[in-house]
Structure formats: structure tokens, C-alpha cells
Design a protein around this motif. Structure first.
Motif, short mmCIF file in Angstrom:
data_model
loop_
_atom_site.label_atom_id
_atom_site.label_comp_id
_atom_site.label_asym_id
_atom_site.label_seq_id
_atom_site.Cartn_x
_atom_site.Cartn_y
_atom_site.Cartn_z
N LEU A 122 0.83 -1.20 0.00
CA LEU A 122 0.00 0.00 0.00
C LEU A 122 0.87 1.26 0.00
O LEU A 122 0.51 2.28 -0.60
CB LEU A 122 -0.92 0.00 1.22
N GLN A 123 2.01 1.19 0.68
CA GLN A 123 2.87 2.37 0.81
C GLN A 123 3.85 2.52 -0.35
O GLN A 123 4.12 3.64 -0.80
CB GLN A 123 3.65 2.29 2.12
N ALA A 124 4.39 1.41 -0.83
CA ALA A 124 5.49 1.46 -1.80
C ALA A 124 5.18 2.26 -3.07
O ALA A 124 6.04 3.03 -3.53
CB ALA A 124 5.93 0.04 -2.17
N PRO A 125 3.99 2.12 -3.68
CA PRO A 125 3.77 2.83 -4.95
C PRO A 125 3.81 4.35 -4.83
O PRO A 125 4.07 5.04 -5.83
CB PRO A 125 2.37 2.35 -5.38
N THR A 126 3.55 4.89 -3.65
CA THR A 126 3.46 6.35 -3.50
C THR A 126 4.69 6.95 -2.83
O THR A 126 4.79 8.18 -2.72
CB THR A 126 2.22 6.72 -2.68
N LEU A 127 5.63 6.12 -2.38
CA LEU A 127 6.82 6.64 -1.71
C LEU A 127 7.80 7.21 -2.73
O LEU A 127 8.16 6.56 -3.70
CB LEU A 127 7.49 5.53 -0.91
N ALA A 164 -5.15 2.11 -11.66
CA ALA A 164 -5.47 3.24 -10.78
C ALA A 164 -5.90 2.69 -9.43
O ALA A 164 -6.68 1.74 -9.35
CB ALA A 164 -6.57 4.09 -11.38
N GLY A 165 -5.38 3.29 -8.37
CA GLY A 165 -5.75 2.86 -7.02
C GLY A 165 -7.15 3.32 -6.67
O GLY A 165 -7.80 4.06 -7.42
N PRO A 166 -7.66 2.88 -5.50
CA PRO A 166 -9.02 3.26 -5.08
C PRO A 166 -9.21 4.78 -4.99
O PRO A 166 -10.32 5.27 -5.22
CB PRO A 166 -9.14 2.62 -3.69
N ASP A 167 -8.13 5.50 -4.68
CA ASP A 167 -8.23 6.96 -4.58
C ASP A 167 -7.82 7.67 -5.87
O ASP A 167 -7.65 8.89 -5.89
CB ASP A 167 -7.37 7.47 -3.41
N GLY A 168 -7.65 6.89 -6.95
CA GLY A 168 -7.26 7.47 -8.23
C GLY A 168 -5.77 7.57 -8.45
O GLY A 168 -5.34 8.01 -9.52
N THR A 169 -4.97 7.18 -7.46
CA THR A 169 -3.51 7.23 -7.59
C THR A 169 -3.04 6.23 -8.65
O THR A 169 -3.52 5.09 -8.70
CB THR A 169 -2.84 6.89 -6.25
N GLN A 231 -8.53 -9.49 -5.12
CA GLN A 231 -8.81 -8.08 -4.89
C GLN A 231 -7.60 -7.30 -4.37
O GLN A 231 -7.65 -6.08 -4.29
CB GLN A 231 -9.94 -7.95 -3.86
N LEU A 232 -6.52 -8.02 -4.02
CA LEU A 232 -5.37 -7.37 -3.41
C LEU A 232 -4.23 -7.21 -4.41
O LEU A 232 -4.26 -7.80 -5.49
CB LEU A 232 -4.90 -8.20 -2.21
N PRO A 233 -3.21 -6.41 -4.07
CA PRO A 233 -2.06 -6.26 -4.98
C PRO A 233 -1.46 -7.60 -5.36
O PRO A 233 -1.36 -8.52 -4.54
CB PRO A 233 -1.09 -5.42 -4.15
N ALA A 234 -1.06 -7.71 -6.62
CA ALA A 234 -0.53 -8.98 -7.13
C ALA A 234 0.73 -9.41 -6.38
O ALA A 234 1.05 -10.60 -6.33
CB ALA A 234 -0.24 -8.86 -8.62
N GLY A 235 1.45 -8.46 -5.81
CA GLY A 235 2.65 -8.81 -5.06
C GLY A 235 2.36 -9.75 -3.90
O GLY A 235 3.18 -10.61 -3.57
N LEU A 236 1.18 -9.59 -3.28
CA LEU A 236 0.81 -10.49 -2.19
C LEU A 236 0.60 -11.91 -2.70
O LEU A 236 0.94 -12.88 -2.02
CB LEU A 236 -0.46 -9.99 -1.51
N ALA A 237 0.03 -12.04 -3.89
CA ALA A 237 -0.15 -13.37 -4.47
C ALA A 237 1.19 -14.01 -4.79
O ALA A 237 1.37 -15.22 -4.60
CB ALA A 237 -1.02 -13.28 -5.73
N VAL A 238 2.15 -13.20 -5.26
CA VAL A 238 3.50 -13.73 -5.51
C VAL A 238 4.11 -14.24 -4.21
O VAL A 238 4.71 -15.31 -4.16
CB VAL A 238 4.40 -12.65 -6.14
N TYR A 239 3.95 -13.45 -3.14
CA TYR A 239 4.44 -13.88 -1.83
C TYR A 239 3.78 -15.19 -1.41
O TYR A 239 4.45 -16.12 -0.94
CB TYR A 239 4.17 -12.78 -0.79
N TRP A 240 2.46 -15.28 -1.54
CA TRP A 240 1.73 -16.47 -1.08
C TRP A 240 2.12 -17.71 -1.88
O TRP A 240 2.29 -18.79 -1.32
CB TRP A 240 0.23 -16.22 -1.15
#
Length: 326
Positions: A122-127, A164-169, A231-240
Motif C-alpha cells: 500500500l505504501q510502496a507505490p506512492t513513496l 489506478a488505485g481506489p483513490d485514483g492514484t 482483490q489485493l495487490p498482485a505482489g501479495l499473491a506472488v508472496y503467497w
């Protein structure tokens, strides 16, 4: 009214999320600027660091499988006497060195890591580069500078590009959900394989509601995994997927194929290092219970004052030696 969890956010970030981001960025720098490979590398590093605990979990599951046939015999004899059944069950656990609670410890450790990984994505794309410098460990350089942001692309997963993220980011790479659901389905499939391998091949019928619920979760949990990962970022699926594949390899050596051979019969021709030992230990557990339950009255009184039968005692000693030597 403020959210009470906001007060915990700085500590949560400092203890787990930011260290995880530091590991991901460090691996990203080393592995061809590919965030997917960075996730795989960090996941493997975490699994190796927690390897002793995960082995304890698998061995605990295996030990429960070993005593399952013996436990069924106890239920058949003492099922109506709950107090006596509890005493005999605890006695069996002590004799076989089984601690059911140990199977939960790795899961308790893995869940915070999963939540921290989610927070990291959630944080990485906007940092920006400037923000990363204040987050990363001092010896890890930021791959971006100024107002630039991290490229979360996994070059070997070309269908996941931007969104696009939920807030349009604007998000990119593994910060986005998988548009075709390939990774979520793969996560569910690997979870099903791991769950089937964790179940004993000769699963006995049971009337225990809790045991029935656990058996049904073998099939429900992979479905839940797919729905959540979709529904979650694909990175989590890669981790799982990565952590579950690691688990599958572990289980192959410790518990064998389990019930997976019912779905893939050809696996019966591929021997597992654990299958023979599991069958031998199950027979030993049954022999011990039968020896303990043999006779009644005077025979039971004698068994409390005299030493167990030599073959039973030797079986117990041999079992304990094998458990210590694993």
C-alpha cells in the motif's frame, strides 16, 4: 473520533513494514531491478529464517497423524466417558511426545508478516525517493531520487502493468491486482496442494464436529485464498505462491504426499521419504495403545506397578530417539 489504530501505526511501520520495505528494496537493487524477483527472494529468506519453527509445525502435524489411529481406538473404548477419554488422550500425547499447540506457533508468526507485506504494497507505490531515504536502513541505497517512485514491475509477469488505485492514484506493476486472476488462482491451487499433503492418506472417519470442520477447511481455504488474492495487490499473491511452494517441498520430506495421491494417483509410484516412517510410527502407536488397554481389573493394576512390555518400551524409546534426531 480518531481511529485507535492510528496511534499504533508508527510502531507497526518501524517494527515490520519499513524493515520489510528495506529488504525488498535491497533485493530489488541486486536482482535486475525486478520487484517480482525481490519478493521471491525476501520470501525465501523469511522462510529460511523461520525454518526451525515451520519444521516444528510440520512435525507437530505429522505427530498428530501418527497418533490418529491410536486416538480413534481410545475414542471407541472411552468415548462415552469424557474424563477418562481426556486422561488417556493426554497420556497418549505424553508417551508419543505430541504437543498439538506447537502447530499454531508458525501461523501466529506468519500472519503479521502477511499483513506487513500488504501494508508495504500500500505504501510502496506512492513513496518518493526522498521519503524512501528516511525509511530504508542506512546501508541500503534508494534506487530512486527526488520525486521519483519505485517501479514495482515484475518483468516475467508482463500482463500486470499499471492501474489506478481506489483513490485514483496511478499504480504500477505488482502494486496492482492481477487483471486476469492468474496469480490468485495459482495461489489457491498451491494452497490446495499443501493442504492435501498435510492430511494423512488413511484418513479415518470421525464424528467429532471440530475434526470435520478442519477436514472441510482443506477445500474451503483455497477458495477463500483465491477470493481474497483477486482483490489485493498482485505482489501479495506472488508472496503467497512462493511461501506455499516452499511449504510443499518441506512437507514432501517431512509428511509425504498425504491425500494428494487421491487426486494424482501417479504419485503413488514416486516414493516419499516420510511415507514409510509415518506408517511405521502409526503401527507403533497402535501397539502401545493396545498394550495399555489390554486386560482389565487386575491386569490394569499390574500394568501400573510393573514396567511395560519390553517390545512396547523399546518402541517408545526408538520413537523418541527418531524424534530427537530429526
Amino acid at each position: 473520533m480518531s481511529n485507535p489504530f492510528d496511534a499504533l501505526a508508527p510502531a507497526w511501520n518501524f517494527l515490520l513494514v519499513h524493515p520489510l520495505l528495506s529488504l525488498l528494496v535491497g533485493a530489488y537493487d541486486l536482482l535486475f531491478k525486478d520487484f517480482g524477483l525481490a519478493i521471491v527472494a525476501v520470501t525465501l529468506a523469511i522462510r529460511l529464517a523461520l525454518y526451525p519453527l515451520f519444521v516444528t509445525q510440520i512435525r507437530s502435524q505429522r505427530a498428530m497423524q501418527e497418533v490418529a489411529p491410536a486416538l480413534n481406538e481410545l475414542k471407541a473404548k472411552y468415548g462415552k466417558d469424557r474424563q477418562r477419554m481426556g486422561e488417556e488422550q493426554m497420556k497418549l500425547y505424553r508417551e508419543r511426545g505430541v504437543n498439538p499447540a506447537m502447530g499454531c506457533l508458525p501461523l501466529l508468526l506468519q500472519m503479521p508478516i502477511l499483513f506487513a507485506m500488504y501494508a508495504a504494497f500500500l505504501q510502496a507505490p506512492t513513496l518518493t525517493g526522498d521519503q524512501l531515504r528516511g525509511i530504508l536502513w542506512p546501508f541500503i541505497e534508494s534506487p530512486v531520487s527526488g520525486s521519483q517512485t519505485l517501479d514495482l514491475t515484475a518483468h516475467w509477469l508482463p500482463w500486470i502493468q499499471s492501474c489506478a488505485g481506489p483513490d485514483g492514484t496511478a499504480l504500477n506493476g505488482l502494486g496492482c491486482a492481477d487483471p486476469f486472476g492468474i496469480l490468485p488462482i495459482l495461489a489457491g491451487a498451491t494452497q490446495l496442494i499443501a493442504s492435501l499433503m498435510a492430511q494423512p492418506l488413511a484418513a479415518s472417519k470421525t464424528t467429532d464436529p471440530q475434526a470435520k470442520m478442519m477436514q472441510s477447511m482443506v477445500y474451503y481455504f483455497p477458495i477463500i485464498t483465491v477470493v481474497i488474492a483477486w482483490q489485493l495487490p498482485a505482489g501479495l499473491a506472488v508472496y503467497w505462491v512462493t511461501t506455499t511452494l516452499f511449504q510443499i517441498v518441506q512437507q514432501y520430506f517431512v509428511t509425504g504426499w498425504g491425500q494428494l495421491v487421491r487426486w494424482l494417483p501417479f504419485l503413488r509410484g514416486i516414493p516419499s521419504p516420510a511415507d514409510r516412517e509415518l506408517a511405521r510410527d502409526q503401527r507403533a502407536a497402535i501397539r502401545e495403545v493396545e498394550a495399555d488397554m489390554s486386560g482389565n481389573g487386575a491386569a490394569r493394576g499390574a500394568s501400573r506397578t510393573n514396567a511395560p512390555a519390553p517390545e512396547v518400551e523399546e518402541s517408545r524409546r526408538s520413537r523418541r530417539r527418531r524424534r530427537r534426531g530429526r
